[in-house]
Scaffold this motif. Structure first.
Motif, PDB file in Angstrom:
ATOM      1  N   LEU A   1       0.825  -1.213   0.000  1.00 11.62           N
ATOM      2  CA  LEU A   1       0.000   0.000   0.000  1.00 11.62           C
ATOM      3  C   LEU A   1       0.857   1.259   0.000  1.00 11.62           C
ATOM      4  N   LEU A   2       1.884   1.293   0.813  1.00 10.04           N
ATOM      5  CA  LEU A   2       2.755   2.474   0.869  1.00 10.04           C
ATOM      6  C   LEU A   2       3.501   2.682  -0.439  1.00 10.04           C
TER       7      LEU A   2
ATOM      8  N   TYR B   1       1.753   6.364  -7.015  1.00  3.16           N
ATOM      9  CA  TYR B   1       0.622   7.138  -7.523  1.00  3.16           C
ATOM     10  C   TYR B   1       0.891   8.634  -7.383  1.00  3.16           C
ATOM     11  N   ARG B   2       1.447   9.032  -6.266  1.00  2.33           N
ATOM     12  CA  ARG B   2       1.753  10.461  -6.068  1.00  2.33           C
ATOM     13  C   ARG B   2       2.815  10.937  -7.038  1.00  2.33           C
TER      14      ARG B   2
ATOM     15  N   ARG C   1       0.963   3.898  -3.055  1.00  2.00           N
ATOM     16  CA  ARG C   1       0.574   5.289  -2.796  1.00  2.00           C
ATOM     17  C   ARG C   1       1.681   6.243  -3.241  1.00  2.00           C
TER      18      ARG C   1
END
Length: 141
Positions: A119-120, A126-127, A123
């Motif tokens: 997840l990290l 994605y950023r 994320r």
């Protein structure tokens, strides 16, 4: 006119997980050290602190591992927990619900660590991608 050109070549890839045999080697070595340390500091036949420490080790190893490494990580940590943190030391036993609960805790901890890492990383990727897409590409002065 100044034309701003991005220097990056695109989004950086998500880091690759560590190879499963290396994770299992770290689980074996880490579990051995943790159980020996806890036996020296807290005393033998105290499985609760050992289970907590080995669960934390499983989470930490899960942060850099693949999902397929979780069952082996849990099993290796359980072997050291069962073999050296409870009496008789050096003898593997199966106490039904207790050992099933311990295996479940260790397996869940390894899965939580791996899922958290995925997840990290997703994320962060994605950023990076959305920052590259939405940012200005040229400015006139």
């Amino acid at each position: 006119m100044i034309d701003w050109v991005p220097l990056s070549t695109g989004a950086r890839p998500v880091p690759s997980p560590v190879a499963t045999p290396l994770v299992w080697a770290a689980a074996s070595g880490g579990a051995l050290v943790l159980v020996a340390l806890l036996n020296a500091l807290v005393g033998p036949d105290r499985p609760s602190p050992a289970l907590a420490a080995l669960s934390l080790l499983s989470v930490l190893l899960g942060l850099c591992a693949r999902f397929t490494a979780a069952p082996g990580t849990a099993l290796l940590c359980w072997l050291f927990l069962n073999g050296f943190a409870v009496r008789p030391a050096g003898t593997l036993t199966w106490a039904g619900h207790r050992d099933a609960l311990w295996l479940g805790c260790l397996f869940t901890a390894a899965l939580v660590g791996t899922a958290l890492a995925r997840l990290l990383h997703a994320r962060a990727a994605y950023r990076r991608v959305t920052a590259d897409v939405g940012g200005p590409t040229s400015t006139e002065t």
